[in-house]
Design a protein around this motif. Structure first.
Motif, PDB file in Angstrom:
ATOM      1  N   TYR A  84       0.846  -1.180   0.000  1.00  0.00           N
ATOM      2  CA  TYR A  84       0.000   0.000   0.000  1.00  0.00           C
ATOM      3  C   TYR A  84       0.885   1.234   0.000  1.00  0.00           C
ATOM      4  O   TYR A  84       2.005   1.218   0.504  1.00  0.00           O
ATOM      5  CB  TYR A  84      -0.869   0.052   1.262  1.00  0.00           C
ATOM      6  CG  TYR A  84      -2.040  -0.886   1.263  1.00  0.00           C
ATOM      7  CD1 TYR A  84      -1.896  -2.218   1.652  1.00  0.00           C
ATOM      8  CD2 TYR A  84      -3.315  -0.448   0.899  1.00  0.00           C
ATOM      9  CE1 TYR A  84      -2.974  -3.077   1.667  1.00  0.00           C
ATOM     10  CE2 TYR A  84      -4.403  -1.305   0.923  1.00  0.00           C
ATOM     11  CZ  TYR A  84      -4.228  -2.610   1.301  1.00  0.00           C
ATOM     12  OH  TYR A  84      -5.302  -3.460   1.312  1.00  0.00           O
TER      13      TYR A  84
ATOM     14  N   GLY B 130      -4.284  12.437   4.046  1.00  0.00           N
ATOM     15  CA  GLY B 130      -5.695  12.664   3.763  1.00  0.00           C
ATOM     16  C   GLY B 130      -6.316  11.709   2.762  1.00  0.00           C
ATOM     17  O   GLY B 130      -7.492  11.859   2.399  1.00  0.00           O
ATOM     18  N   MET B 131      -5.526  10.741   2.312  1.00  0.00           N
ATOM     19  CA  MET B 131      -6.018   9.828   1.264  1.00  0.00           C
ATOM     20  C   MET B 131      -6.156   8.396   1.765  1.00  0.00           C
ATOM     21  O   MET B 131      -6.616   7.528   1.026  1.00  0.00           O
ATOM     22  CB  MET B 131      -5.070   9.845   0.055  1.00  0.00           C
ATOM     23  CG  MET B 131      -4.867  11.219  -0.549  1.00  0.00           C
ATOM     24  SD  MET B 131      -6.360  11.834  -1.298  1.00  0.00           S
ATOM     25  CE  MET B 131      -6.483  10.752  -2.705  1.00  0.00           C
ATOM     26  N   GLY B 132      -5.758   8.140   2.976  1.00  0.00           N
ATOM     27  CA  GLY B 132      -5.793   6.766   3.465  1.00  0.00           C
ATOM     28  C   GLY B 132      -4.730   5.923   2.789  1.00  0.00           C
ATOM     29  O   GLY B 132      -3.699   6.429   2.352  1.00  0.00           O
ATOM     30  N   LEU B 133      -4.977   4.639   2.698  1.00  0.00           N
ATOM     31  CA  LEU B 133      -4.037   3.721   2.069  1.00  0.00           C
ATOM     32  C   LEU B 133      -4.634   3.210   0.770  1.00  0.00           C
ATOM     33  O   LEU B 133      -5.801   2.823   0.726  1.00  0.00           O
ATOM     34  CB  LEU B 133      -3.751   2.532   2.990  1.00  0.00           C
ATOM     35  CG  LEU B 133      -2.775   2.768   4.132  1.00  0.00           C
ATOM     36  CD1 LEU B 133      -3.431   3.498   5.286  1.00  0.00           C
ATOM     37  CD2 LEU B 133      -2.185   1.457   4.614  1.00  0.00           C
ATOM     38  N   LYS B 134      -3.808   3.215  -0.251  1.00  0.00           N
ATOM     39  CA  LYS B 134      -4.238   2.720  -1.560  1.00  0.00           C
ATOM     40  C   LYS B 134      -3.421   1.479  -1.907  1.00  0.00           C
ATOM     41  O   LYS B 134      -2.199   1.474  -1.797  1.00  0.00           O
ATOM     42  CB  LYS B 134      -4.026   3.786  -2.646  1.00  0.00           C
ATOM     43  CG  LYS B 134      -4.764   5.094  -2.379  1.00  0.00           C
ATOM     44  CD  LYS B 134      -6.258   4.925  -2.441  1.00  0.00           C
ATOM     45  CE  LYS B 134      -6.960   6.273  -2.286  1.00  0.00           C
ATOM     46  NZ  LYS B 134      -8.434   6.107  -2.220  1.00  0.00           N
TER      47      LYS B 134
ATOM     48  N   PHE C 230       3.771   0.919   2.691  1.00  0.00           N
ATOM     49  CA  PHE C 230       3.621  -0.115   3.701  1.00  0.00           C
ATOM     50  C   PHE C 230       3.409  -1.458   3.044  1.00  0.00           C
ATOM     51  O   PHE C 230       2.598  -1.609   2.139  1.00  0.00           O
ATOM     52  CB  PHE C 230       2.430   0.180   4.614  1.00  0.00           C
ATOM     53  CG  PHE C 230       2.664   1.291   5.589  1.00  0.00           C
ATOM     54  CD1 PHE C 230       2.152   2.555   5.353  1.00  0.00           C
ATOM     55  CD2 PHE C 230       3.398   1.071   6.745  1.00  0.00           C
ATOM     56  CE1 PHE C 230       2.374   3.586   6.248  1.00  0.00           C
ATOM     57  CE2 PHE C 230       3.620   2.099   7.644  1.00  0.00           C
ATOM     58  CZ  PHE C 230       3.106   3.358   7.397  1.00  0.00           C
TER      59      PHE C 230
ATOM     60  N   GLN D 217       0.611   5.320   1.318  1.00  0.00           N
ATOM     61  CA  GLN D 217      -0.182   6.182   2.176  1.00  0.00           C
ATOM     62  C   GLN D 217       0.176   7.630   1.883  1.00  0.00           C
ATOM     63  O   GLN D 217       1.332   8.032   2.030  1.00  0.00           O
ATOM     64  CB  GLN D 217       0.089   5.878   3.657  1.00  0.00           C
ATOM     65  CG  GLN D 217      -0.748   6.711   4.603  1.00  0.00           C
ATOM     66  CD  GLN D 217      -0.437   6.465   6.068  1.00  0.00           C
ATOM     67  OE1 GLN D 217       0.658   6.037   6.414  1.00  0.00           O
ATOM     68  NE2 GLN D 217      -1.397   6.725   6.934  1.00  0.00           N
TER      69      GLN D 217
END
Lengths: 115, 111
Positions: free
Chosen positions: B35, B40-44, B90, B37
């Motif tokens: 992922y 403000g976008m969280g985890l993608k 991550f 990070q």
């Protein structure tokens, strides 16, 4: 595709105050639900999870969350916060039909607890 | 028990350079994930793997590649680094039900 929405981006509160963080998801099927916490400078850690059964789940450090299926919500609560609860909190969803175990994360809520 | 180990912890790359982010887990988990990070976008999800030799793209795979030759290792390759790849990365592993164990992250800056 599922999505996860966290209502607040930033929350500031005093020690001993109660905390509630909102999380809603959009997905028509059965889901597994999670809350993760990220303390400053650290990696994400699992706070609690819901798979099935009692919709009120208890996690570590006094946190709990309630799954309300009709509202597609999984809100996190703590009755009395401490300064050490300052962290970013992420709600995450996994569709039970997803055999790959992929998680969809919300954008996160930054919580600051003042002494 | 080390869990999930990521290296390096920090790295600065110049535009166009390449690098590999290493990830190793010792829990014998079949499922591994990368992922990114962003604030403000969280985890993608970038890429994931369900076992040695099996990988697939996530939500944001462009500019990245992965391989999974063993159960333990899941390296992420950045080719031709771009400023848009500045992020915290991550790695995580799981038994498959969504309960992840995360590594400590790699903070990458592309200048």
């Amino acid at each position: 595709a599922q999505s996860v929405s966290q209502h607040n981006h930033h929350v500031i509160l005093s020690e001993a105050a109660s905390l509630e963080l909102g999380c809603n998801y959009s997905y028509g099927g059965t889901v597994n639900l999670f809350w993760y916490v990220q303390y400053p400078g650290q990696h994400l850690q699992l706070l609690l999870k819901y798979f099935s059964g009692d919709p009120l789940v208890k996690g570590i450090k006094g946190f709990e969350a309630e799954f309300i299926k009709s509202k597609f919500s999984f809100n996190l609560r703590k009755p009395s916060v401490q300064w050490s609860d300052t962290a970013e909190y992420f709600c995450a969803v996994n569709a039970q039909t997803d055999s790959w175990g992929k998680l969809q994360f919300g954008a996160g809520t930054q919580v600051v607890v003042t002494p | 028990n080390a869990g999930v180990t990521q290296t390096p912890k920090f790295r600065i790359l110049k535009i166009g350079q390449s690098m590999t982010l290493q990830c190793t887990q010792d829990m014998n988990h079949n499922y591994m994930y990368w992922y990114r990070q962003d604030p403000g976008m969280g985890l993608k999800l970038i890429y994931y793997s369900v076992g040695a030799g099996i990988t697939d793209k996530g939500e944001v795979p462009n500019g990245y590649n992965v391989s999974r030759s063993t159960t333990e290792d899941f390296p992420l390759r950045l080719e031709l680094a771009a400023p848009s790849q500045t992020s915290v990365y991550f790695c995580a592993s799981s038994w498959g039900g969504g309960g992840y164990t995360f590594g400590s992250g790699t903070r990458l800056t592309v200048v």
